[in-house]
Motif scaffolding. Structure first.
Motif, mmCIF file in Angstrom:
data_model
loop_
_atom_site.group_PDB
_atom_site.id
_atom_site.type_symbol
_atom_site.label_atom_id
_atom_site.label_comp_id
_atom_site.label_asym_id
_atom_site.label_seq_id
_atom_site.Cartn_x
_atom_site.Cartn_y
_atom_site.Cartn_z
ATOM 1 N N THR A 3 0.904 -6.165 2.522
ATOM 2 C CA THR A 3 0.109 -4.841 2.541
ATOM 3 C C THR A 3 0.994 -4.166 3.754
ATOM 4 O O THR A 3 1.244 -4.757 4.782
ATOM 5 N N ILE A 11 -1.383 0.415 1.472
ATOM 6 C CA ILE A 11 -0.297 0.118 0.317
ATOM 7 C C ILE A 11 -0.069 -1.373 0.189
ATOM 8 O O ILE A 11 0.218 -1.961 0.969
ATOM 9 N N VAL A 28 2.412 -1.437 -7.485
ATOM 10 C CA VAL A 28 1.971 -1.116 -6.414
ATOM 11 C C VAL A 28 0.398 -0.640 -6.402
ATOM 12 O O VAL A 28 0.286 -0.040 -7.652
ATOM 13 N N ILE A 30 -2.508 1.749 -4.218
ATOM 14 C CA ILE A 30 -2.841 2.407 -2.840
ATOM 15 C C ILE A 30 -4.370 2.754 -2.721
ATOM 16 O O ILE A 30 -5.145 3.311 -3.421
ATOM 17 N N GLY A 69 6.252 2.322 -3.347
ATOM 18 C CA GLY A 69 4.877 2.765 -2.692
ATOM 19 C C GLY A 69 4.974 3.615 -1.726
ATOM 20 O O GLY A 69 4.157 4.604 -1.601
ATOM 21 N N LEU A 73 3.236 7.273 -2.012
ATOM 22 C CA LEU A 73 2.417 7.887 -1.042
ATOM 23 C C LEU A 73 2.782 9.294 -0.713
ATOM 24 O O LEU A 73 2.078 10.187 -0.447
#
Length: 81
Positions: A3, A11, A28, A30, A69, A73
């Protein structure tokens, strides 16, 4: 599951064995804070990244998931008002 925390986001990047093969898939998820401090809000549900790719090792799949990830994001942030 590894993480990474970036500001208010968590994430999760994971590798999972692909059924019927000796290969690994990269995934992934989030999360961010929710109104309830005991729970997280999922802003990007668990999703296989590089769906057309499989990886020879768990480490390679996790590395790809970590890269994806960060990109995901950045995209989520760019669409946030």
């Amino acid at each position: 599951m590894p993480t990474r925390y970036v500001d208010d986001f968590e994430i999760e990047f994971t590798a999972e064995p692909l059924p019927g093969t000796n290969k690994w898939g990269a995934y992934v998820t989030i999360h961010t804070q929710s109104a309830n401090p005991m729970h997280l809000a999922t802003v990007y549900p668990k999703h296989r990244v590089a769906a057309d790719q499989s990886f020879a090792s768990e480490a390679a799949a996790e590395a790809e998931a970590e890269k994806a990830g960060a990109l995901t994001l950045a995209q989520l942030r760019s669409t946030k008002p």
